[in-house]
Design an enzyme around this catalytic site. Sequence first.
Site, mmCIF file in Angstrom:
data_model
loop_
_atom_site.group_PDB
_atom_site.id
_atom_site.type_symbol
_atom_site.label_atom_id
_atom_site.label_comp_id
_atom_site.label_asym_id
_atom_site.label_seq_id
_atom_site.Cartn_x
_atom_site.Cartn_y
_atom_site.Cartn_z
ATOM 1 N N SER A 134 0.792 -1.236 0.000
ATOM 2 C CA SER A 134 0.000 0.000 0.000
ATOM 3 C C SER A 134 0.821 1.281 0.000
ATOM 4 C CB SER A 134 -0.954 0.019 1.198
ATOM 5 O OG SER A 134 -2.077 -0.788 0.950
ATOM 6 N N LYS A 137 0.110 3.785 -2.752
ATOM 7 C CA LYS A 137 -0.887 4.856 -2.735
ATOM 8 C C LYS A 137 -0.255 6.240 -2.654
ATOM 9 C CE LYS A 137 -4.655 2.054 -0.786
ATOM 10 N NZ LYS A 137 -4.016 0.797 -0.374
ATOM 11 N N SER A 195 -6.243 3.941 4.008
ATOM 12 C CA SER A 195 -5.627 3.023 3.046
ATOM 13 C C SER A 195 -6.698 2.193 2.352
ATOM 14 C CB SER A 195 -4.601 2.098 3.727
ATOM 15 O OG SER A 195 -3.795 1.448 2.760
#
Length: 359
Positions: A134, A137, A195
Amino acid sequence: MKRSTITLLIILSVIALLHFMFLYVFMWSGTTEDKKTEPVPELIPEPTVIMPDGKTYAPKKPVRAAPSATPAPVLPSRSTASSKPSTHLDYSKTVYSTRLFPGLKYVKYGILYDPSTNKVLWARNAKKSVVIASMSKMMTLLLALEKLKANPKLNMNTIVKVTPSSTRVSPTIAGLKPGETISMELLLKSMIIKSANDSAELTAEVFGNGNAGNFISAMNRRAIELGMTKTSFSNPHGLPTRNGDDNRASCEDLIILANKLLKHPEARKWVATKYMDFRKNSKGQMLRFKNHNHLLENKSCPGVNGIKTGYTRRAGSCLAASCKRGNHELICIAAGCPSYKDRDKAVMLLFKWGFKRLK
C-alpha cells in the site's frame, strides 16, 4: 475415314481428358493444402489489465490481440527507465551496518534520509526493487493531486459517483457502494488515511477517464519522470496480483516519491492525520477511520508526521515515515519486516539515531 482411325482418335481424346482432369485435381489439392498451412497471425500474450473486480489478471494461454481491447497499463521496461536521468542521493557518509541497535536486522530493505542535505544516513539494500504493497498509494495520491490542480473543472468539492468495479476490491476498504456519491476530498483522504483500496481504485478510474489502466500507465510514466528507475505499478492500491506482478519500487525510489508528495500541502496534512470522520452510516452514526501508522501516536517517537504503511505476505510489513524535530526532518523507508511491531520499533530507533547524528 476408317473406323479404326476414329476409334483411335476417341481413345486419344479420352486419355487427354483424363490427363487434364488428373492435373486439375492435383493442382487444386495442392492449393487447399497451402491454405491449411498458411501462416496465421502471430499469437502474443495479452497484456496484464485491471479487471472489474480490481485485481490484476494475466491469461494462462496467449490470445490474438484485439484492436478494440481496453487500454492496459503500460509497465516501464528496464531500457526505458534507465534512459531517464535518475535523482541521485548522496551516499558519501552512509552507514550500512545492521548492528546499530537490536532489531535493525529485521528491516530487510531500508533507508534513512535527510532531505535538507540530500544525504543518506543509513541504508540496507536501498537500491533493490521490492514489493511495496500500500505504499503504492503515495504515487496514486501524488498523481491525483497533480491532475486535480491541472484541471480547473475539478476541485476538492467535486462530487464523484461510485462505480461498481471500484467496489469489487479486497479489504481494506472504505465501504463505498455502487451508484452513491462521494466528494473528491473524502475520496482522497480515505485512500491515504484509511488506506482504502476501493477509494484508490475509484481515484484511478476518475483520473483515468473511466479506465483505471490509463491512470496506472500514467503512474509508471510519472515514476520514470521522477527518476524512480526501479519502480513499476500494476494497480493503484498495492494489492497482490495473481500472477505475482506486484507493485514494486526500491527504497531509494520511495524517498524520491515521498519528497515530491510532501510538497503538496493537502498530502502533508492528510498523512499526519491520526483519525478522520468519513460519513454517517445507516444508523446515523459517524464512521471514523484510524490511520494505520501507529508511530503518529507513539509518544516515544515524537515528531512523526507521515507517511504511509503497507502490508502483504510478499511485501512483509512496510512503512514510509517522516519525522520532524526542531528544524530538521528525516524520512525513513522500511520494507520486508516480519511484523509491524518489528518495523515500527526499528524505524523509531533509526529516527532517534539519525537525529543524534545531525547534532
